[in-house]
Design a protein around this motif. Structure first.
Motif, PDB file in Angstrom:
ATOM      1  N   LYS A 458       0.822  -1.216   0.000  1.00  0.00           N
ATOM      2  CA  LYS A 458       0.000   0.000   0.000  1.00  0.00           C
ATOM      3  C   LYS A 458       0.855   1.265   0.000  1.00  0.00           C
ATOM      4  CE  LYS A 458      -3.982  -2.139   2.279  1.00  0.00           C
ATOM      5  NZ  LYS A 458      -4.918  -2.087   3.443  1.00  0.00           N
ATOM      6  N   ASP A 459       1.793   1.340   0.927  1.00  0.00           N
ATOM      7  CA  ASP A 459       2.577   2.575   1.033  1.00  0.00           C
ATOM      8  C   ASP A 459       4.069   2.364   0.803  1.00  0.00           C
ATOM      9  OD1 ASP A 459       3.172   1.111   3.245  1.00  0.00           O
ATOM     10  OD2 ASP A 459       2.489   2.592   4.716  1.00  0.00           O
ATOM     11  N   SER A 460       4.462   1.129   0.340  1.00  0.00           N
ATOM     12  CA  SER A 460       5.862   0.809   0.051  1.00  0.00           C
ATOM     13  C   SER A 460       6.771   0.973   1.259  1.00  0.00           C
ATOM     14  CB  SER A 460       6.381   1.683  -1.102  1.00  0.00           C
ATOM     15  OG  SER A 460       5.633   1.465  -2.265  1.00  0.00           O
ATOM     16  N   SER A 461       6.193   0.846   2.444  1.00  0.00           N
ATOM     17  CA  SER A 461       7.022   0.940   3.647  1.00  0.00           C
ATOM     18  C   SER A 461       7.564  -0.435   4.005  1.00  0.00           C
ATOM     19  CB  SER A 461       6.197   1.487   4.813  1.00  0.00           C
ATOM     20  OG  SER A 461       5.114   0.604   5.104  1.00  0.00           O
ATOM     21  N   LEU A 462       8.670  -0.464   4.731  1.00  0.00           N
ATOM     22  CA  LEU A 462       9.289  -1.714   5.141  1.00  0.00           C
ATOM     23  C   LEU A 462       8.528  -2.270   6.345  1.00  0.00           C
ATOM     24  CD1 LEU A 462      13.082  -0.763   4.868  1.00  0.00           C
ATOM     25  CD2 LEU A 462      11.600  -1.806   3.149  1.00  0.00           C
ATOM     26  N   MET A 463       8.167  -3.555   6.277  1.00  0.00           N
ATOM     27  CA  MET A 463       7.380  -4.179   7.328  1.00  0.00           C
ATOM     28  C   MET A 463       8.269  -4.794   8.419  1.00  0.00           C
ATOM     29  SD  MET A 463       4.667  -6.057   4.769  1.00  0.00           S
ATOM     30  CE  MET A 463       3.868  -6.924   6.112  1.00  0.00           C
ATOM     31  N   GLY A 464       9.498  -5.127   8.104  1.00  0.00           N
ATOM     32  CA  GLY A 464      10.375  -5.739   9.084  1.00  0.00           C
ATOM     33  C   GLY A 464      11.549  -6.385   8.399  1.00  0.00           C
ATOM     34  N   LEU A 465      12.282  -7.196   9.135  1.00  0.00           N
ATOM     35  CA  LEU A 465      13.453  -7.906   8.623  1.00  0.00           C
ATOM     36  C   LEU A 465      13.231  -9.395   8.807  1.00  0.00           C
ATOM     37  CD1 LEU A 465      17.194  -7.111   9.121  1.00  0.00           C
ATOM     38  CD2 LEU A 465      16.376  -9.411   9.606  1.00  0.00           C
ATOM     39  N   ASN A 466      13.393 -10.141   7.727  1.00  0.00           N
ATOM     40  CA  ASN A 466      13.232 -11.591   7.752  1.00  0.00           C
ATOM     41  C   ASN A 466      14.618 -12.214   7.594  1.00  0.00           C
ATOM     42  OD1 ASN A 466      12.492 -14.251   7.553  1.00  0.00           O
ATOM     43  ND2 ASN A 466      10.854 -13.886   6.062  1.00  0.00           N
ATOM     44  N   TYR A 467      15.101 -12.831   8.679  1.00  0.00           N
ATOM     45  CA  TYR A 467      16.405 -13.504   8.625  1.00  0.00           C
ATOM     46  C   TYR A 467      16.146 -14.996   8.474  1.00  0.00           C
ATOM     47  CZ  TYR A 467      20.902 -15.440   9.984  1.00  0.00           C
ATOM     48  OH  TYR A 467      22.077 -16.140  10.011  1.00  0.00           O
ATOM     49  N   THR A 468      16.815 -15.635   7.454  1.00  0.00           N
ATOM     50  CA  THR A 468      16.545 -17.034   7.134  1.00  0.00           C
ATOM     51  C   THR A 468      17.860 -17.764   6.898  1.00  0.00           C
ATOM     52  OG1 THR A 468      14.491 -16.364   6.048  1.00  0.00           O
ATOM     53  CG2 THR A 468      15.298 -18.591   5.600  1.00  0.00           C
ATOM     54  N   GLU A 469      17.892 -19.014   7.356  1.00  0.00           N
ATOM     55  CA  GLU A 469      18.990 -19.932   7.060  1.00  0.00           C
ATOM     56  C   GLU A 469      18.398 -21.202   6.461  1.00  0.00           C
ATOM     57  OE1 GLU A 469      21.309 -20.722  10.481  1.00  0.00           O
ATOM     58  OE2 GLU A 469      22.045 -18.655  10.714  1.00  0.00           O
ATOM     59  N   THR A 470      18.998 -21.664   5.335  1.00  0.00           N
ATOM     60  CA  THR A 470      18.491 -22.852   4.651  1.00  0.00           C
ATOM     61  C   THR A 470      19.588 -23.431   3.783  1.00  0.00           C
ATOM     62  OG1 THR A 470      16.741 -23.706   3.227  1.00  0.00           O
ATOM     63  CG2 THR A 470      17.605 -21.520   2.709  1.00  0.00           C
ATOM     64  N   ASP A 471      19.268 -24.532   3.116  1.00  0.00           N
ATOM     65  CA  ASP A 471      20.234 -25.167   2.217  1.00  0.00           C
ATOM     66  C   ASP A 471      20.047 -24.699   0.785  1.00  0.00           C
ATOM     67  OD1 ASP A 471      20.648 -27.930   0.349  1.00  0.00           O
ATOM     68  OD2 ASP A 471      22.278 -27.374   1.702  1.00  0.00           O
ATOM     69  N   THR A 472      18.814 -24.444   0.373  1.00  0.00           N
ATOM     70  CA  THR A 472      18.506 -24.000  -0.985  1.00  0.00           C
ATOM     71  C   THR A 472      17.387 -22.980  -0.928  1.00  0.00           C
ATOM     72  OG1 THR A 472      19.114 -26.164  -1.883  1.00  0.00           O
ATOM     73  CG2 THR A 472      17.832 -24.707  -3.311  1.00  0.00           C
ATOM     74  N   MET A 473      17.535 -21.933  -1.755  1.00  0.00           N
ATOM     75  CA  MET A 473      16.509 -20.901  -1.789  1.00  0.00           C
ATOM     76  C   MET A 473      16.271 -20.488  -3.241  1.00  0.00           C
ATOM     77  SD  MET A 473      16.531 -17.038  -0.171  1.00  0.00           S
ATOM     78  CE  MET A 473      16.373 -17.614   1.513  1.00  0.00           C
ATOM     79  N   ARG A 474      15.007 -20.460  -3.619  1.00  0.00           N
ATOM     80  CA  ARG A 474      14.613 -19.982  -4.952  1.00  0.00           C
ATOM     81  C   ARG A 474      13.761 -18.729  -4.794  1.00  0.00           C
ATOM     82  NH1 ARG A 474      15.117 -23.832  -9.116  1.00  0.00           N
ATOM     83  NH2 ARG A 474      15.718 -25.911  -8.342  1.00  0.00           N
ATOM     84  N   MET A 475      14.115 -17.702  -5.521  1.00  0.00           N
ATOM     85  CA  MET A 475      13.383 -16.435  -5.474  1.00  0.00           C
ATOM     86  C   MET A 475      12.872 -16.112  -6.873  1.00  0.00           C
ATOM     87  SD  MET A 475      15.899 -14.253  -2.976  1.00  0.00           S
ATOM     88  CE  MET A 475      17.368 -14.873  -3.809  1.00  0.00           C
ATOM     89  N   TYR A 476      11.595 -15.776  -6.970  1.00  0.00           N
ATOM     90  CA  TYR A 476      10.960 -15.470  -8.244  1.00  0.00           C
ATOM     91  C   TYR A 476      10.551 -14.003  -8.255  1.00  0.00           C
ATOM     92  CZ  TYR A 476      10.728 -20.553  -8.535  1.00  0.00           C
ATOM     93  OH  TYR A 476      11.049 -21.887  -8.560  1.00  0.00           O
ATOM     94  N   MET A 477      10.948 -13.312  -9.328  1.00  0.00           N
ATOM     95  CA  MET A 477      10.693 -11.875  -9.445  1.00  0.00           C
ATOM     96  C   MET A 477       9.691 -11.623 -10.562  1.00  0.00           C
ATOM     97  SD  MET A 477      12.905 -10.871  -7.141  1.00  0.00           S
ATOM     98  CE  MET A 477      13.006  -9.107  -7.390  1.00  0.00           C
ATOM     99  N   SER A 478       8.934 -10.553 -10.415  1.00  0.00           N
ATOM    100  CA  SER A 478       7.993 -10.134 -11.455  1.00  0.00           C
ATOM    101  C   SER A 478       8.743  -9.326 -12.510  1.00  0.00           C
ATOM    102  CB  SER A 478       6.886  -9.281 -10.830  1.00  0.00           C
ATOM    103  OG  SER A 478       7.426  -8.049 -10.359  1.00  0.00           O
ATOM    104  N   PRO A 479       8.108  -9.107 -13.699  1.00  0.00           N
ATOM    105  CA  PRO A 479       8.769  -8.267 -14.712  1.00  0.00           C
ATOM    106  C   PRO A 479       9.073  -6.870 -14.203  1.00  0.00           C
ATOM    107  CG  PRO A 479       6.965  -9.485 -15.697  1.00  0.00           C
ATOM    108  CD  PRO A 479       6.875  -9.712 -14.209  1.00  0.00           C
ATOM    109  N   GLN A 480       8.333  -6.418 -13.158  1.00  0.00           N
ATOM    110  CA  GLN A 480       8.601  -5.101 -12.578  1.00  0.00           C
ATOM    111  C   GLN A 480       9.659  -5.179 -11.477  1.00  0.00           C
ATOM    112  OE1 GLN A 480       5.444  -6.417 -12.867  1.00  0.00           O
ATOM    113  NE2 GLN A 480       5.034  -5.310 -14.798  1.00  0.00           N
ATOM    114  N   ARG A 481      10.356  -6.355 -11.368  1.00  0.00           N
ATOM    115  CA  ARG A 481      11.442  -6.575 -10.430  1.00  0.00           C
ATOM    116  C   ARG A 481      10.969  -6.544  -8.974  1.00  0.00           C
ATOM    117  NH1 ARG A 481      15.357  -3.814  -9.659  1.00  0.00           N
ATOM    118  NH2 ARG A 481      16.992  -5.401  -9.651  1.00  0.00           N
TER     119      ARG A 481
END
Length: 572
Positions: A458-481
């Motif tokens: 809604k207002d493009s404000s930051l909601m918080g910080l997500n700290y993650t540890e894993t073995d594999t991570m896949r991130m999918y982006m929209s054409p608008q990045r």
């Protein structure tokens, strides 16, 4: 009266002597002030001798008084040369001849001249030959309509268009001078040299017949040999070996490739050297190279560039600039459909394009798979994203970024719009996939750590910080990045509100943001700003596979093989 007459007579005698002395003095003064003309001293050996004529007569009242008119098988001799013709005017007093009809002049065994009419002056040893003039000297043939031959200085000058044929070479020009003694020639205006191998066009050309060496001068000079065209204003070209030395900002065009430099040394099907503001351009593959020294071999496709080299890749809508200390080019499968090249750039490599920038110590580009591999602390920037690791592989498709692989100590950092927070991912290996130059998918593998700031739609404000540890991570982006979704098989993580983020969690342990090292524009690639010693990646030693031995070779256990000095004995 007798005395007066005697005095008058004596006075008149003295006056006559004084006048005579004054006249002689004036004559000597005039002769002293008159410039002395250098010419051969006349003697009997310099005379033109009439050897034969069917008819001889005088015509003192005609147009040529003082001339002996000779006709029929006329021949003369002068200083070892012979002149024959159908008819002639022989001026014995001025030691000259006007010859007409089938004029033939021969000097020694190597030079002869034929024409329709000629004038020969024996005093200065000069001949003026006119109409259908043909000169034979050894293997050279000179043809023109107007020619002057100076025997004293041994030079032949033509000024009404002429051609010189030397074996397979044919020279044509408006004016020219040929020197029989040195076998050298100079040609001026509309000069063209043709042979089965090459065509040369220029304004001024010096030709050494013995060496078959051509010196070309003129702003619009051109040398064409097969598909190769040399454009120059000052060049030396060997028509026998196809070697060329060019000065004055020359260009060599070979098909779709061109080389331009202040000085170029060219060998057909061999090495080419360029010095001073060298520009190599490949119009087929849309790339170019600028440097101070360039070496290229047409047979092997090997190239070497140094002295501030810059490579250009301009097939994209924007040009990619790459700079390093030295560059090398290796070509494979030349003149085949599967031909490809490898370009090596080292050291202090910097690259700039509006959508991508990079720095590293050394780089290898393979045109076979369009892969650009960067070594030793490479960093790649794409808009607000930074990638770094031990080795980075960037795959291009039509000069557009298609895939990036970061191998070893991978770190991806994305700066957020507030310029204060960063999305971060670290892992052993990282793969990023692009569509039309935009990041769409990113895969991190091995010891993955991630810091991610979710954004309120809604207002493009930051909601918080997500700290993650894993073995594999896949991130999918929209054409608008924008982040669409994240996939992980197993993960441990914590979401911190913005007001409760521990300072130690804002950045990963390996976090680095090298904005000061990022090339700002195409001119900034010449200024090197490398990492400091504390910022460089530490080399991680790879685990070696355990070695297995078939037998015990420790010092405590003797070997069971035979000593070298005692080979096994064959029985029987």
């Amino acid at each position: 009266m007798t005395l007066d007459k005697g005095l008058n007579t004596l006075y008149r005698g003295h006056r006559f002597i004084v006048i005579l002395i004054l006249c002689l003095f004036s004559l000597f003064l005039v002769q002293a002030m008159t410039p002395v003309k250098k010419q051969r001293q006349k003697d009997q050996a310099d005379r033109i001798y009439l050897l034969h004529a069917d008819e001889l007569f005088y015509n003192q009242f005609g147009n040529n008084p003082g001339a002996q008119i000779v006709k029929g098988h006329v021949s003369f001799r002068h200083l070892g040369a012979f002149l024959s013709c159908d008819s002639a005017y022989y001026y014995q007093e001025s030691n000259s001849v006007k010859a007409f009809g089938h004029v033939y002049f021969k000097q020694g065994d190597t030079l002869s001249l034929r024409c329709e009419r000629a004038t020969y002056d024996g005093t200065v040893e000069q001949m003026e030959a006119r109409k259908n003039v043909v000169v034979h000297h050894r293997s050279q043939v000179l043809r023109t309509d107007s020619l002057n031959y100076d025997r004293l200085y041994n030079q032949i000058f033509f000024f009404d268009g002429g051609s010189l044929v030397d074996g397979h070479n044919r020279l044509v020009s408006d004016w020219g001078t040929y020197y029989p003694e040195t076998r050298k020639a100079v040609f001026y205006y509309n000069v063209h040299l043709r042979s089965p191998k090459h065509i040369i066009s220029t304004d001024t050309l010096y030709y050494d017949v013995r060496k078959e060496l051509v010196h070309v001068l003129g702003p619009k000079s051109r040398i064409r040999s097969g598909k190769t065209i040399i454009r120059t204003s000052d060049a030396y070209y060997n028509t026998r070996t196809d070697k060329a030395r060019m000065y004055g900002r020359s260009t060599v065009e070979d098909g779709f490739k061109t080389i331009t430099g202040d000085s170029l040394f060219y060998v057909k099907n061999g090495n080419s050297l360029g010095f001073g503001r060298v520009i190599y351009r490949d119009n087929k593959n849309h790339n170019a190279l600028h440097c101070g020294l360039f070496r290229y071999n047409e047979k092997t496709g090997y190239g070497f560039a140094t002295r501030n080299p810059v490579a250009f890749e301009y097939s994209h809508k924007d040009t990619l600039y790459v700079h390093s200390d030295t560059m090398k080019i290796y070509s494979f499968n030349l003149n085949k459909k599967d031909a490809y090249r490898k370009v090596f750039a080292f050291h202090k490599v910097k690259a700039f394009r509006t959508d991508i920038q990079a720095i590293c110590d050394s780089l290898v580009y393979n045109s076979k798979d369009s892969c650009m591999t960067m070594y030793h602390d490479p960093i790649v920037w794409n808009e607000g994203r930074q990638l770094l690791g031990e080795v980075i592989e960037a795959y291009l498709a039509d000069s557009t970024l298609r895939q990036v692989n970061v191998i070893g100590q991978s770190l991806s950092v994305e700066i957020l719009p507030d310029s204060m927070h960063f999305n971060q991912v670290s892992s052993k290996v990282m793969h990023s996939f692009f569509t039309h130059g935009n990041l769409r998918t990113s895969v991190a593998i091995g010891n993955v750590q991630a810091v991610y700031f979710p954004v309120n739609d809604k207002d493009s404000s930051l909601m918080g910080l997500n700290y993650t540890e894993t073995d594999t991570m896949r991130m999918y982006m929209s054409p608008q990045r924008k982040m669409q979704r994240i996939w992980m098989p197993k993960a441990q993580g914590t979401l911190y509100p913005m007001t409760q983020i521990p300072p130690s969690k804002l950045k990963l342990p390996d976090f680095e943001w090298f904005a000061d090292l990022r090339p700002k524009d195409k001119n900034d690639i010449f200024v090197w700003r490398g990492k400091s010693q504390t910022q460089q990646l530490k080399v991680e030693k790879r685990h070696r596979a355990p070695l297995q031995h078939l037998e015990n070779t420790s010092p405590e256990s003797p070997r069971r093989d035979f000593p070298k000095s005692q080979p096994p004995q064959r029985k029987g």
